[in-house]
Enzyme design. Structure first.
Site, PDB file in Angstrom:
ATOM      1  N   MET A 147      55.953  38.978  54.063  1.00  0.00           N
ATOM      2  CA  MET A 147      56.136  40.414  54.240  1.00  0.00           C
ATOM      3  C   MET A 147      56.676  41.078  52.977  1.00  0.00           C
ATOM      4  SD  MET A 147      58.269  42.497  57.141  1.00  0.00           S
ATOM      5  CE  MET A 147      57.625  41.531  58.486  1.00  0.00           C
TER       6      MET A 147
ATOM      7  N   TYR B 283      55.295  29.992  54.136  1.00  0.00           N
ATOM      8  CA  TYR B 283      54.987  29.829  55.566  1.00  0.00           C
ATOM      9  C   TYR B 283      53.777  28.942  55.783  1.00  0.00           C
ATOM     10  CZ  TYR B 283      58.213  33.543  57.002  1.00  0.00           C
ATOM     11  OH  TYR B 283      59.317  34.297  57.244  1.00  0.00           O
TER      12      TYR B 283
ATOM     13  N   LYS C 173      43.334  62.523  49.733  1.00  0.00           N
ATOM     14  CA  LYS C 173      43.762  62.060  51.067  1.00  0.00           C
ATOM     15  C   LYS C 173      44.444  60.695  50.967  1.00  0.00           C
ATOM     16  CE  LYS C 173      39.225  60.097  52.047  1.00  0.00           C
ATOM     17  NZ  LYS C 173      37.878  60.380  52.606  1.00  0.00           N
TER      18      LYS C 173
ATOM     19  N   ARG D  53      29.074  60.572  62.515  1.00  0.00           N
ATOM     20  CA  ARG D  53      30.517  60.430  62.692  1.00  0.00           C
ATOM     21  C   ARG D  53      31.111  61.775  63.053  1.00  0.00           C
ATOM     22  NH1 ARG D  53      33.800  57.872  57.628  1.00  0.00           N
ATOM     23  NH2 ARG D  53      33.655  60.047  57.020  1.00  0.00           N
TER      24      ARG D  53
HETATM   25  C1  LIG Z   1      36.905  60.303  51.456  1.00  0.00           C
HETATM   26  C2  LIG Z   1      35.836  61.320  51.383  1.00  0.00           C
HETATM   27  C3  LIG Z   1      35.222  61.633  50.165  1.00  0.00           C
HETATM   28  C4  LIG Z   1      35.479  60.869  48.884  1.00  0.00           C
HETATM   29  O1  LIG Z   1      34.712  59.699  48.832  1.00  0.00           O
HETATM   30  P1  LIG Z   1      34.710  58.756  47.513  1.00  0.00           P
HETATM   31  O2  LIG Z   1      33.717  57.710  47.853  1.00  0.00           O
HETATM   32  O3  LIG Z   1      36.088  58.221  47.380  1.00  0.00           O
HETATM   33  O4  LIG Z   1      34.330  59.613  46.378  1.00  0.00           O
HETATM   34  C5  LIG Z   1      34.317  62.680  50.149  1.00  0.00           C
HETATM   35  N1  LIG Z   1      34.022  63.369  51.271  1.00  0.00           N
HETATM   36  C6  LIG Z   1      34.570  63.069  52.472  1.00  0.00           C
HETATM   37  C7  LIG Z   1      34.183  63.853  53.665  1.00  0.00           C
HETATM   38  C8  LIG Z   1      35.479  62.033  52.568  1.00  0.00           C
HETATM   39  O5  LIG Z   1      36.009  61.718  53.762  1.00  0.00           O
END
Ligand SMILES: *Cc1c(COP(=O)(O)O)cnc(C)c1O
Length: 330
Positions: free
Chosen positions: A285, A240, A33, A117
């Site tokens: 930036m 800056y 992801k 969550r």
């Molecule tokens: C991002 C995520 C993972 C991976 O977690 P890591 O700590 O990077 O291994 C696993 N399961 C879910 C549901 C996630 O959102």
């Protein structure tokens, strides 16, 4: 141009360590992801395929489609597709969403064992499974996610025991998964059907020593190129806000990498590269200044170290890196 290098042998080294924990490559679902934690989705999918990884996890349907040819199975964490797909499974994150999935879609039911969550509550489990059946969806797996896999506060054990109980109660034709990187490395005996592994594969898993010893190597390094060099006299200022004031005459160079590319601005004024070269003033930036003259500067080779300067976690350092940066496998 700033550039990212991706170290193939470090990645494979990490996957070897992970496969030792899961028992086989087939039980690793590589989490890709957010542009593969900033490493580059296609680049990491290619490397994973080369290593022999067959399973991946992403957030969106579009990401899954982009890497479909590299894997046999892909889990989408938070998206509802228009049409069912053979290789892709979609997560049910709450009971009301079940009716939004098209008939025959492969789904996996997320159960909230304490993260608070996403996922159905434990008391909704039977109702959810009945609704999935009624909707004509193919339920492939049941899974959960840990809130405290890298912490010593007791929540991990609570979540784990409710998931184990649920595994005993549900049909064994379903697949079960619960471990992220930290949970996998913490486990003495891994007993799920797969683990969803992100940060450990990228070599930036940090765990309290009491919980696990982790031997992984960071995959991503970042380099920036010089825009210009100038001589500073004593009391000259840089950047800056004129926050940097030189204490003696010295050389300062400006590099083509800033917060617009994903270099966290909170590293301003106090960052130091792995070679001990100090930053001068604020990160802008598109550029940042360092007390050196190198044509090309290694900005970092371990996101965890940057995270400690920026008072954040390696995940944020990595996912901040923008997709436009050039990435090469070395
Ligand atoms: C991002 C995520 C993972 C991976 O977690 P890591 O700590 O990077 O291994 C696993 N399961 C879910 C549901 C996630 O959102």
């Amino acid at each position: 141009m700033p550039r990212i290098t991706l170290n193939r042998s470090h990645f494979f080294y990490n996957l070897d360590r992970i496969a030792q924990k899961t028992g086989s490559k087939e039980k690793i679902a590589l989490v890709l992801k957010d542009n593969a934690y900033g490493h580059g989705l296609r680049e990491m999918a290619t490397l994973a395929q080369e290593y022999g990884i067959t399973k991946a996890v992403v957030r969106l349907d579009t990401e899954a489609k982009e890497i479909e040819k590299y894997f046999e199975y892909i889990l989408v964490l938070a998206d509802i597709p228009q049409i069912a797909s053979k290789k892709i499974s979609y997560t049910i994150n709450d009971i009301n969403s079940i009716k939004k999935f098209a008939k025959d879609t492969k789904v996996e039911l997320k159960v909230d064992t304490g993260m608070g969550r996403n996922g159905v509550h434990l008391f909704e489990l039977d109702e959810a499974i009945a609704l999935i059946k009624k909707q004509g969806l193919q339920l492939e797996a049941v899974f959960t996610h840990h809130s405290c896999a890298d912490e010593l506060n007791g929540n991990y054990e609570l979540q784990k025991s409710s998931f184990e109980e649920l595994k005993r109660r549900l049909p064994s034709t379903l697949r079960f998964h619960s471990c992220n990187s930290a949970a996998l490395f913490r486990e003495e005996s891994f007993s799920d059907d797969m683990a969803r592994v992100g940060i450990a594969a990228y070599g930036c898993l940090e765990m309290p020593k009491e919980l696990a010893s982790v031997d992984v190597k960071p995959v991503l390094s970042l380099y920036a190129s010089k825009n210009s060099t100038r001589i500073l006299h004593k009391h000259d200022r840089v950047g800056y806000g004129a926050t940097f004031c030189s204490e003696k005459s010295c050389c300062v160079s400006n590099y083509d990498f800033g917060y617009g590319d994903g270099f966290l601005r909170s590293c301003s004024n106090h960052y130091e590269t792995p070679e001990g070269i100090e930053i001068a003033g604020r990160i802008s930036m598109d550029n940042s200044s360092f007390l050196c003259e190198e044509e090309e500067l290694l900005i970092f080779k371990d996101a965890s170290r940057v995270a400690s300067f920026a008072k954040t976690i390696s995940y944020e350092v990595l996912t901040s890196l923008k997709p436009h940066l050039k990435r090469e496998i070395v």
